[in-house]
Design an enzyme around this catalytic site. Structure first.
Site, PDB file in Angstrom:
ATOM      1  N   HIS A 259      -2.325   7.207   3.475  1.00 43.59           N
ATOM      2  CA  HIS A 259      -1.898   6.054   4.276  1.00 43.59           C
ATOM      3  C   HIS A 259      -2.686   5.963   5.588  1.00 43.59           C
ATOM      4  CE1 HIS A 259       0.552   2.601   4.158  1.00 43.59           C
ATOM      5  NE2 HIS A 259       1.149   2.834   5.303  1.00 43.59           N
TER       6      HIS A 259
ATOM      7  N   CYS B  30      -6.575  -2.046   6.422  1.00 43.28           N
ATOM      8  CA  CYS B  30      -5.671  -3.170   6.730  1.00 43.28           C
ATOM      9  C   CYS B  30      -5.752  -3.597   8.194  1.00 43.28           C
ATOM     10  CB  CYS B  30      -4.235  -2.827   6.345  1.00 43.28           C
ATOM     11  SG  CYS B  30      -3.370  -1.704   7.455  1.00 43.28           S
TER      12      CYS B  30
ATOM     13  N   GLU C  75      10.406  -4.463   7.525  1.00 39.20           N
ATOM     14  CA  GLU C  75      10.857  -3.067   7.548  1.00 39.20           C
ATOM     15  C   GLU C  75      12.368  -3.058   7.391  1.00 39.20           C
ATOM     16  OE1 GLU C  75       8.293  -0.821   8.136  1.00 39.20           O
ATOM     17  OE2 GLU C  75       6.890  -2.409   8.688  1.00 39.20           O
TER      18      GLU C  75
ATOM     19  N   CYS D  40       0.805  -1.229   0.000  1.00 40.04           N
ATOM     20  CA  CYS D  40       0.000   0.000   0.000  1.00 40.04           C
ATOM     21  C   CYS D  40       0.833   1.271   0.000  1.00 40.04           C
ATOM     22  CB  CYS D  40      -0.923   0.045   1.219  1.00 40.04           C
ATOM     23  SG  CYS D  40      -1.376  -1.542   1.853  1.00 40.04           S
TER      24      CYS D  40
HETATM   25 FE1  SF4 Z   1      -0.592  -1.590   3.888  1.00 38.64          FE
HETATM   26 FE2  SF4 Z   1      -1.380  -1.447   6.371  1.00 38.64          FE
HETATM   27 FE3  SF4 Z   1       1.041  -2.359   5.814  1.00 38.64          FE
HETATM   28 FE4  SF4 Z   1       0.546   0.224   5.538  1.00 38.64          FE
HETATM   29  S1  SF4 Z   1       0.486  -0.936   7.450  1.00 38.64           S
HETATM   30  S2  SF4 Z   1       1.572  -1.091   4.067  1.00 38.64           S
HETATM   31  S3  SF4 Z   1      -1.602   0.175   4.885  1.00 38.64           S
HETATM   32  S4  SF4 Z   1      -0.904  -3.305   5.253  1.00 38.64           S
HETATM   33 FE    FE Z   2       2.471   1.161   7.462  1.00 39.25          FE
END
Ligand code: SF4
Ligand code: FE
Length: 492
Positions: free
Chosen positions: A293, A300, A258, A104
């Site tokens: 976001h 999510c 990450e 995302c």
């Molecule tokens: Fe996607 Fe949620 Fe991960 Fe952000 S935290 S990348 S919105 S799944």
């Molecule tokens: Fe995120």
């Protein structure tokens, strides 16, 4: 190659020469590394579901650039309907993976860049929007996963980028050449950076004139010369390295990822530069990316929340406690909190509007309210899940003990027999299933998935204070004072 499958996506990663470091060493085969692979599997779901007819409407869209069917993760929102579908798609993926599926950040960056580059061009006569559209066509045609990267290391938070003792603590233009720019710096806690094909870099905050060299946005391949990444570790991550690990992982298949992404003098050709010193637009790009976001989290995290609620209900059943009224009430409370987040995600989408570029953007106030709630409710949902699960979630022996045939009992019982005897719950269910659901909850509350559900709910898409600043800015207190005056009969 308009729509890749999950397997094709994974194979496509093998062709990249992305430089990845972990535990102080270079990881040569990062695609198959047991600590990294679950995050790759998770992104792969965003590809596979796009081929499933029952999810086609959510997972794909018609490109407004080419008219082709593309994965929604590469789409520019053309309506409030598109904005709502995005949130629904994210809830679906959260339900299917119980993890951060990472893709995302690229989608949100595309949408922020699309409208912002249009407005930069309108003011300065630049051609960033055209360049960006060309890049986006490449993304859509190749069905790339792109890391939308915003967060700089930032050093001393009290100092502007140019005033830092080390000038590299914010990504900056080190050199301007005829044919492009050379960039230096780093982006921290980058979601899905290693398993992205490309990176789309944005400034991290609003900038002033003296920080013009930090007002930079560009795209580059993940294996560009001078680019490398250092993997971020997660709680309990080395469990994934244990031989035959399964039950103890809680979520064996999927996870988030990450990393620290370093730009050690990376050359970016002009065609991939989308902001080059227009510092007065850095704030707009940040605000829009953050807004998108923050909307995303209303999808999510709700999907993952659905799985947490389901796991808590199962744990109650396996414990034999599911008929207790306080358990039922806790599940109601968890559902109420989770659906409240969904309401926010849908509301900021429904109240979206058209930008000057023609694309659609969420209602920024409601998106920030959405994320502010996400900084709180998943913590309460997790607290209730832990309450329902019971202390065994964190005290039970390892799966190796449950499977051990080492004899320890007077009558020849093995460690496995002993564990299975004493950790039985409601006899209708196997001890292993009870362990599985408790390990899943441990993983999401305290283990590696806690990054994606709990702590990311706090800091992902901006820490709570960032939303409070936006809520203050967008909250129209002056207008509300006028409302009060009118009712109260105050004329001045
Ligand atoms: Fe996607 Fe949620 Fe991960 Fe952000 S935290 S990348 S919105 S799944
Ligand atoms: Fe995120």
């Amino acid at each position: 190659m308009a729509l890749m499958t999950g397997a094709q996506y994974i194979e496509s990663l093998r062709k990249l020469n992305t430089r990845v470091y972990m535990f102080g060493e270079k990881v040569e085969n990062w695609v198959d590394h047991p600590m990294i692979r679950p995050s790759i599997n998770c992104v792969a779901v965003t590809y596979d579901l796009a081929h499933d007819p029952q999810y086609e409407d959510l997972m794909t869209a018609k490109s407004h650039l080419t008219g082709e069917k593309v994965n929604r993760f590469g789409h520019i929102h053309q309506s409030t309907e598109d904005l709502k579908k995005k949130v629904k798609m994210q809830r679906l993926l959260g339900q299917k993976t119980a993890s951060c599926f990472q893709r995302c950040v690229g989608m949100d960056a595309f949408n922020a860049e699309y409208s912002t580059t249009f407005e930069i061009d309108a003011k300065y006569g630049t051609n960033y929007h055209e360049r960006f559209k060309n890049f986006l066509k490449e993304v859509q045609e190749n069905d790339w996963t792109v890391d939308g990267a915003m967060t700089d290391p930032k050093g001393d938070r009290g100092l502007a980028p140019h005033a830092q003792a080390d000038p590299d603590l914010f990504v900056r233009i080190k050199e301007r050449r005829e044919d492009g720019i050379v960039v230096r710096g780093a982006k921290v806690h980058q979601t899905g950076s290693i398993n992205s094909h490309w990176h789309l870099i944005m400034p991290t905050q609003a900038m002033k004139a003296e920080d013009a060299d930090y007002a930079v946005s560009f795209a580059c391949p993940s294996d560009a010369e001078g680019l490398f990444m250092v993997y971020g570790r997660q709680s309990c991550d080395t469990r994934k390295l244990e031989e035959g690990a399964d039950v103890d992982l809680g979520n064996k298949q999927y996870g988030g990822q990450e990393a620290l992404v370093v730009f050690d003098d990376v050359f970016i050709p002009n065609e991939y530069v989308f902001m080059n010193g227009e510092y007065d637009f850095a704030g707009m790009l940040v605000e829009r990316f953050a807004g998108f976001h923050r909307q995303s989290y209303g999808g999510c995290k709700v999907g993952v929340g659905d799985v947490v609620i389901g796991a808590a209900a199962l744990a109650a059943e396996y414990n034999g406690a599911d008929k207790a009224s306080h358990i039922k009430d806790k599940l109601i409370e968890m559902t109420h909190l989770n659906e409240t987040l969904y309401c926010c995600g849908i509301a900021c989408s429904s109240e979206g509007s058209q930008t000057k570029s023609g694309s659609y953007i969420i209602d920024l106030l409601l998106a920030n309210v959405c994320k502010q709630n996400v900084t709180r409710f998943p913590y309460e949902i997790v607290r209730l899940a832990e309450d329902i699960a019971g202390g065994l979630m964190v005290t039970m022996p390892s799966e190796k003990d449950f499977k051990s045939d080492v004899v320890v009992g007077r009558n020849g019982e093995t460690i496995g027999d002993i564990c299975n005897k004493f950790y039985v719950g409601n006899g209708k269910y196997s001890t292993e299933d009870r362990m599985r659901v408790l390990r899943f909850l441990e993983n999401i509350c305290l283990g590696s998935s806690a990054v994606g559900y709990r702590t990311e709910s706090m800091h992902g898409a901006g820490s709570p204070q960032a939303q409070r600043i936006m809520i203050q800015r967008q909250g129209n207190i002056e207008g509300k004072k006028e409302l009060a005056k009118a009712i109260a009969g105050i004329s001045k």
